[in-house]
Enzyme design. Structure first.
Site, PDB file in Angstrom:
ATOM      1  N   LYS A 209       1.028  -1.310  -0.058  1.00 57.13           N
ATOM      2  CA  LYS A 209      -0.049  -0.068  -0.087  1.00 57.13           C
ATOM      3  C   LYS A 209       0.742   1.193   0.051  1.00 57.13           C
ATOM      4  CE  LYS A 209      -4.011   1.718   2.503  1.00 57.13           C
ATOM      5  NZ  LYS A 209      -4.579   1.878   3.817  1.00 57.13           N
TER       6      LYS A 209
ATOM      7  N   LYS B 135     -11.810   9.138   3.930  1.00 59.60           N
ATOM      8  CA  LYS B 135     -10.438   8.918   3.640  1.00 59.60           C
ATOM      9  C   LYS B 135      -9.712   7.884   2.477  1.00 59.60           C
ATOM     10  CE  LYS B 135      -9.706   8.822   8.830  1.00 59.60           C
ATOM     11  NZ  LYS B 135      -9.271   8.298   9.938  1.00 59.60           N
TER      12      LYS B 135
END
Length: 460
Positions: free
Chosen positions: A160, A227
């Protein structure tokens, strides 16, 4: 069922007042657009019946002996839809292509023009999800005469990163999408949704995107908020922003191909909201949790009794509770957040033992310890504490971990202080289904709770 969240952020500052400098003149201006040109109008000259487009923005002008300063107040409003839609990949279902459009006339016009001008869609799909549903998605687009590009990617906490964001952006650039009318679609778990959201927010400074969660955790958590982010400097979600999708499409049928462990992982986030603000949801999870694990949240018309609606009711209540907390504080201007329960020590724990713990598992270990802290402070009875731990065990969630040490707890709290305005802002349950934020939990309480937690739960 659909939910529409309209959230706004207005950064308001008082017009500049300079000490020891004489302010010669102050003016407040409204902004009106006439024939394509914006003009400012003073309060005195502003007429609400004035022809033209009136902005919610204002300009304050202060002129002093040293010069002029301008203060701009520009409200920012995001509107996004959260829509439950079973059979999302059924070619007869319009939601994936048109569900994000709020204007019925625009939707109708787009539908009627598809035969002459096919829709175009760029899709980022988690590799595992692509292996399961890639052919079905392709068939959907082919049946709807859509020009498409599907980009399968392995999306995990380990990768990520900004490198993956850049890879997506390169492919988006090659596809040459229209940033106004061709939203990027993200289909996958929370990591995939976070990465694609960040990429979309960077491309042409903000390209609309759609979230399609395929895990239970992303279904009730990542998909309904704003988010976006990636990990950086060995810290979880250190880089990111607050840019909500134009829509999130929820289809529980995706959950049937999710492993039992990942369903348990998602139940942790549902339990979080239950403990913070909904006793009824807690009791539902306490009673029907094992059934939800066994059935993988799939409905069956042959079922009788309360089990029949357990999946739909529990996910709906969890989502509504999450939206109640997120919508008025989408940009986290208020750092006192009940949704941070379970996120005091879990970020440090999760990154320390990556990839052995899933996100929800780390969150639950955090919550388990915090329940002991709440009990130590007299906020929960012994019976309530044991009920919560019993519910966690029934949901097949870990309630203790050997890597949670007092040193890790103290380090986590220090990190929390750095990023929370100098206050720990610790959400703690008060009984079942209610909570408050505390800033006065002493080291002695933390230590006693830790000792009891370890003594009672290390064998679980």
């Amino acid at each position: 069922m659909s939910y529409v969240a309209i959230t706004g952020k207005t950064h308001v500052e008082e017009p500049l007042q300079c000490h020891n400098i004489a302010v010669v003149k102050n003016n407040e201006f409204h902004l009106v657009q006439v024939n394509g040109t914006w003009k400012r109008k003073t309060v005195k000259s502003f007429n609400k019946n004035l022809k033209g487009r009136v902005s919610a923005a204002k300009i304050y002008e202060s002129t002093t002996e040293q010069g002029t300063s301008w203060t701009v107040i520009s409200p920012i409003v995001f509107t996004y839809k959260v829509i439950e839609s079973l059979g999302l990949l059924d070619p007869r279902n319009d939601t994936l292509l048109l569900g994000h459009i709020r204007d019925p006339q625009q939707q109708e016009a787009l539908t009627s023009s598809i035969s002459t001008k096919p829709l175009r869609r760029f899709v980022v799909m988690d590799q595992t999800v692509y292996n399961l549903y890639g052919c079905q998605l392709t068939d959907y687009f082919e049946a709807r005469n859509v020009l498409y590009r599907i980009l399968p990617l392995t999306t995990t906490e380990e990768n990520k990163s900004m490198e993956l964001v850049m890879k997506i952006l390169e492919e988006v650039h090659k596809f040459s999408l229209d940033r106004r009318t061709e939203p990027i679609i993200a289909i996958g778990g929370g990591v995939c949704l976070d990465i694609v959201g960040l990429a979309a927010s960077l491309y042409r400074r903000r390209t609309p995107y759609i979230r399609v969660p395929t895990t239970l955790l992303s279904y009730v958590d990542a998909s309904v908020g704003a988010k976006t982010g990636v990990n950086f400097a060995n810290c979880k979600n250190k880089l990111g922003g607050y840019i909500p999708p134009v829509a999130a499409f929820l289809d529980l049928s995706f959950i049937q191909t999710v492993s039992r462990r990942h369903i348990s992982n998602g139940l942790a986030e549902m339990l979080k909201m239950a403990l913070m603000k909904h006793r009824g949801l807690f009791e539902l999870l306490e009673t029907h949790g094992p059934f939800l694990l066994d059935s993988k949240f799939q409905s069956d018309s042959r079922l009788q009794g309360d089990n029949k609606d357990a999946a739909s009711v529990s996910t709906r209540v969890a989502i509504e509770a999450m939206l109640e907390e997120l919508a008025p504080n989408l940009w986290e201007d208020d750092l006192d957040r009940l949704v941070d329960f379970g996120h005091i020590i879990s970020p440090e724990l999760e990154m320390k033992v990556l990839p052995s713990l899933l996100h929800g598992e780390a969150v639950n270990i955090d919550m388990s310890y915090m329940v002991y802290v709440a009990s130590e402070r007299g906020l929960m009875t012994e019976e309530e504490k044991l009920r919560v731990i019993g519910c966690m065990v029934g949901l097949e969630l870990p309630v203790w971990h050997q890597d949670v040490t007092l040193a890790l707890v103290q380090h986590s709290l220090c990190e929390r202080l750095k990023h929370s305005g100098g206050l720990v802002r610790m959400p703690l349950p008060i009984g079942l289904g209610h909570a408050e934020i505390f800033n006065d939990t002493g080291d002695e309480s933390l230590y006693r709770a830790f000792e009891k937690w370890c003594n009672e739960q290390r064998l679980q």
